[in-house]
Design a protein around this motif. Structure first.
Motif, PDB file in Angstrom:
ATOM      1  N   GLN A  40       0.826  -1.203   0.000  1.00  0.00           N
ATOM      2  CA  GLN A  40       0.000   0.000   0.000  1.00  0.00           C
ATOM      3  C   GLN A  40       0.864   1.259   0.000  1.00  0.00           C
ATOM      4  N   LEU A  41       1.979   1.225   0.743  1.00  0.00           N
ATOM      5  CA  LEU A  41       2.894   2.363   0.754  1.00  0.00           C
ATOM      6  C   LEU A  41       3.497   2.584  -0.632  1.00  0.00           C
ATOM      7  N   ILE A  42       3.841   1.496  -1.322  1.00  0.00           N
ATOM      8  CA  ILE A  42       4.398   1.606  -2.676  1.00  0.00           C
ATOM      9  C   ILE A  42       3.389   2.253  -3.613  1.00  0.00           C
ATOM     10  N   VAL A  43       2.140   1.799  -3.556  1.00  0.00           N
ATOM     11  CA  VAL A  43       1.096   2.325  -4.446  1.00  0.00           C
ATOM     12  C   VAL A  43       0.852   3.804  -4.166  1.00  0.00           C
ATOM     13  N   VAL A  44       0.714   4.169  -2.896  1.00  0.00           N
ATOM     14  CA  VAL A  44       0.472   5.571  -2.539  1.00  0.00           C
ATOM     15  C   VAL A  44       1.642   6.446  -2.970  1.00  0.00           C
ATOM     16  N   SER A  45       2.867   5.977  -2.778  1.00  0.00           N
ATOM     17  CA  SER A  45       4.043   6.753  -3.165  1.00  0.00           C
ATOM     18  C   SER A  45       4.095   6.971  -4.671  1.00  0.00           C
ATOM     19  N   VAL A  46       3.798   5.917  -5.434  1.00  0.00           N
ATOM     20  CA  VAL A  46       3.808   6.040  -6.891  1.00  0.00           C
ATOM     21  C   VAL A  46       2.740   7.027  -7.358  1.00  0.00           C
ATOM     22  N   LEU A  47       1.539   6.937  -6.791  1.00  0.00           N
ATOM     23  CA  LEU A  47       0.461   7.846  -7.193  1.00  0.00           C
ATOM     24  C   LEU A  47       0.822   9.293  -6.872  1.00  0.00           C
ATOM     25  N   LEU A  48       1.419   9.520  -5.710  1.00  0.00           N
ATOM     26  CA  LEU A  48       1.823  10.885  -5.355  1.00  0.00           C
ATOM     27  C   LEU A  48       2.868  11.423  -6.333  1.00  0.00           C
ATOM     28  N   LEU A  96       5.023  20.421  -1.979  1.00  0.00           N
ATOM     29  CA  LEU A  96       3.923  19.809  -1.232  1.00  0.00           C
ATOM     30  C   LEU A  96       3.943  18.287  -1.358  1.00  0.00           C
ATOM     31  N   ILE A  97       4.227  17.784  -2.563  1.00  0.00           N
ATOM     32  CA  ILE A  97       4.291  16.342  -2.771  1.00  0.00           C
ATOM     33  C   ILE A  97       5.400  15.728  -1.923  1.00  0.00           C
ATOM     34  N   VAL A  98       6.570  16.381  -1.894  1.00  0.00           N
ATOM     35  CA  VAL A  98       7.689  15.873  -1.110  1.00  0.00           C
ATOM     36  C   VAL A  98       7.347  15.867   0.381  1.00  0.00           C
ATOM     37  N   ILE A  99       6.670  16.917   0.850  1.00  0.00           N
ATOM     38  CA  ILE A  99       6.288  16.985   2.273  1.00  0.00           C
ATOM     39  C   ILE A  99       5.322  15.861   2.619  1.00  0.00           C
ATOM     40  N   VAL A 100       4.295  15.679   1.797  1.00  0.00           N
ATOM     41  CA  VAL A 100       3.307  14.621   2.051  1.00  0.00           C
ATOM     42  C   VAL A 100       3.956  13.248   1.969  1.00  0.00           C
ATOM     43  N   LEU A 101       4.770  13.035   0.932  1.00  0.00           N
ATOM     44  CA  LEU A 101       5.443  11.755   0.763  1.00  0.00           C
ATOM     45  C   LEU A 101       6.388  11.470   1.925  1.00  0.00           C
ATOM     46  N   GLY A 102       7.116  12.486   2.368  1.00  0.00           N
ATOM     47  CA  GLY A 102       8.022  12.307   3.498  1.00  0.00           C
ATOM     48  C   GLY A 102       7.276  11.987   4.776  1.00  0.00           C
ATOM     49  N   LEU A 103       6.134  12.646   5.002  1.00  0.00           N
ATOM     50  CA  LEU A 103       5.342  12.395   6.206  1.00  0.00           C
ATOM     51  C   LEU A 103       4.797  10.971   6.215  1.00  0.00           C
ATOM     52  N   ILE A 104       4.240  10.541   5.091  1.00  0.00           N
ATOM     53  CA  ILE A 104       3.692   9.179   5.000  1.00  0.00           C
ATOM     54  C   ILE A 104       4.794   8.144   5.196  1.00  0.00           C
ATOM     55  N   TRP A 106       7.688   8.512   6.752  1.00  0.00           N
ATOM     56  CA  TRP A 106       8.192   8.549   8.127  1.00  0.00           C
ATOM     57  C   TRP A 106       7.270   7.769   9.055  1.00  0.00           C
ATOM     58  N   ILE A 107       5.959   7.995   8.942  1.00  0.00           N
ATOM     59  CA  ILE A 107       4.998   7.305   9.807  1.00  0.00           C
ATOM     60  C   ILE A 107       5.020   5.807   9.541  1.00  0.00           C
ATOM     61  N   THR A 108       4.977   5.429   8.261  1.00  0.00           N
ATOM     62  CA  THR A 108       4.912   4.015   7.908  1.00  0.00           C
ATOM     63  C   THR A 108       6.204   3.291   8.251  1.00  0.00           C
ATOM     64  N   THR A 109       7.333   3.959   8.091  1.00  0.00           N
ATOM     65  CA  THR A 109       8.616   3.324   8.411  1.00  0.00           C
ATOM     66  C   THR A 109       8.683   2.945   9.880  1.00  0.00           C
ATOM     67  N   HIS A 110       8.210   3.809  10.759  1.00  0.00           N
ATOM     68  CA  HIS A 110       8.203   3.481  12.185  1.00  0.00           C
ATOM     69  C   HIS A 110       7.140   2.437  12.501  1.00  0.00           C
ATOM     70  N   LYS A 111       6.016   2.517  11.831  1.00  0.00           N
ATOM     71  CA  LYS A 111       4.936   1.556  12.090  1.00  0.00           C
ATOM     72  C   LYS A 111       5.335   0.147  11.648  1.00  0.00           C
ATOM     73  N   LEU A 112       6.095   0.055  10.555  1.00  0.00           N
ATOM     74  CA  LEU A 112       6.492  -1.237  10.013  1.00  0.00           C
ATOM     75  C   LEU A 112       7.933  -1.604  10.373  1.00  0.00           C
TER      76      LEU A 112
END
Length: 339
Positions: A40-48, A96-104, A106-112
Motif C-alpha cells: 500500500q505504501l508503494i502504491v500511494v508513493s507512486v500515485l503521489l 507539497l508532494i515531497v512533504i506529504v510523501l516524506g510524512l507518510i 516517516w509514519i509508515t517506516t516506524h509503524k512497520l
C-alpha cells in the motif's frame, strides 16, 4: 490518419499484454499483513509522484508540439522572463508532494519497523493478548537457508512453514557474508549478517504456497539460493511438525559443520532434532570445537581492559573506584547502613 508510431504501438500492445500476463504480482498483492501494508505504501508513493510526473510529461509534449518551428501561429515573446504564478506552481506543487510523501514514509517506516512486535493480525483483527509468537531462527548459508524451530525442536533446510494468523518472530543471522532474507508474500527484505542478529516480525493471513529468496548478492550460488514457503492452518502446521519429527535425523554441531560447507541447489532437508544452543553458537561463531564464542571473548577483553586500567591507577584512586563499583552494584534487597 493514425501516425505511424502510434500504429506500431497499437500493434505491439497485445504482445506486451500477453507477456505481462505471466508476471507474478505478489509484491503488490501479498497475503501477509506486513507485506500488504508495504504494498500500500508503494502504491500511494507512486500515485503521489505521478501527480508531478504525468503533468510534466504532458506539458513537454504539449509545448514541443505547440512551439515547433513549423507552427507560425504560436505566440513569440522573446522578452518574457518571469511569472510569479508559474513559479509558485513549478516549485510549490513538488514541494507539497515531497512533504506529504516524506510524512507518510516517516509514519509508515516506524509503524512497520521489523523489530516492532505486531499489534494486529490484519486491518480488522487485533492480536489477542494471550497470543504467543512462533519463533523461527534463520541462518543464511552458502548457498542455502537453515530454519530452526527452537520451541518445536526441529530444523529444515530450504523449507519454511508457518501457521496462518499466528505472529512469527524471525531471528536472523548468517555464516560468512552478508545476505538478505526476503519472502514477498510475508514481509519486506531484511539483512542477515554474520556475528549479528536481526529481527523480523510478520504474520501470514491465509494459506499460501510460495517462495523465498536471497535478495542480496552473495557469490556464485546466489541465483539458486531459494526456499519453499508455505502458510498453513494451525492443525496442518502441527501435523507437519510431527512428520518432521517422525522423519528422524539430528542437527548437532558436527552435522552443522558439514552442512555449512558451500553448496548449490540443495534439496529440502528436515531434522527431527536440533541442538538447543546451535543458533547461539552460529551467532557467536563458535560451532566448531575449540573455538571461543564471541560474547565470551568480548567479556574477557572488557574484564582485562578494566583490570589493566585499575592497575595503572594510583592505589588510593583504584580502591575508591572499586568501592564505588561495589556500592553501585548493591542489590535493592540489601540493607545499606547509614554512617
Amino acid at each position: 490518419m493514425i501516425p505511424k508510431t502510434l500504429r506500431r504501438g497499437l500493434f505491439l500492445a497485445p504482445l506486451a499484454a500477453a507477456l505481462l500476463s505471466g508476471c507474478n504480482t505478489v509484491v503488490l498483492n501479498p497475503s501477509g499483513d506486513i507485506a500488504a501494508q508495504q504494498a500500500q505504501l508503494i502504491v500511494v508513493s507512486v500515485l503521489l509522484m505521478l501527480l508531478i510526473i504525468v503533468p510534466v510529461i504532458f506539458l513537454i509534449v504539449y509545448f514541443a508540439r505547440k512551439y515547433r518551428a513549423s507552427n507560425t501561429e504560436a505566440a513569440y515573446e522573446p522578452d518574457w522572463d518571469h511569472s510569479t504564478k508559474l513559479e509558485l506552481v513549478i516549485w510549490g506543487a513538488p514541494l507539497l508532494i515531497v512533504i506529504v510523501l516524506g510524512l507518510i514514509t516517516w509514519i509508515t517506516t516506524h509503524k512497520l519497523d521489523p523489530y516492532r512486535p505486531l499489534d494486529r493480525l490484519d486491518a480488522s483483527r487485533p492480536i489477542p493478548a494471550s497470543t504467543k509468537p512462533l519463533v523461527v531462527q534463520v541462518v543464511a548459508m552458502d548457498w542455502k537457508w537453515l530454519f530452526i524451530y527452537p520451541e518445536q525442536g526441529i530444523a529444515t533446510v530450504n523449507e519454511l512453514v508457518v501457521p496462518v494468523d499466528v505472529p512469527v518472530r524471525f531471528k536472523i543471522s548468517a555464516t560468512s557474508v552478508m545476505n538478505a532474507f526476503y519472502v514477498p508474500e510475508l514481509a519486506g527484505m531484511i539483512y542477515a549478517m554474520p556475528g549479528m542478529e536481526t529481527t523480523l516480525n510478520a504474520v501470514q493471513n491465509k494459506p499460501v504456497t510460495s517462495f523465498g529468496i536471497s535478495s542480496n548478492y552473495s557469490g556464485a550460488g546466489y541465483s539458486d539460493m531459494k526456499f519453499a514457503y508455505r502458510g498453513v492452518a494451525q492443525g496442518d502446521f502441527d501435523g507437519w511438525v510431527q512428520s518432521v519429527k517422525a522423519g528422524g535425523g539430528n542437527l548437532d554441531r558436527a552435522n552443522y559443520v558439514t552442512l555449512e560447507k558451500p553448496s548449490i541447489k540443495d534439496p529440502v532437508r528436515r531434522y527431527a532434532g536440533v541442538d538447543g544452543d546451535l543458533f547461539y553458537r552460529v551467532l557467536n561463531r563458535c560451532v566448531a570445537d575449540g573455538v571461543v564464542c564471541m560474547d565470551k571473548m568480548m567479556m574477557d577483553d572488557a574484564r582485562k581492559s578494566h583490570e589493566m586500567a585499575m592497575a595503572r591507577m594510583p592505589q588510593t584512586a583504584a580502591t575508591r573506584l572499586a568501592q564505588a563499583n561495589g556500592e553501585v552494584c548493591t542489590t535493592p534487597n540489601e540493607t545499606v547502613k547509614k554512617k
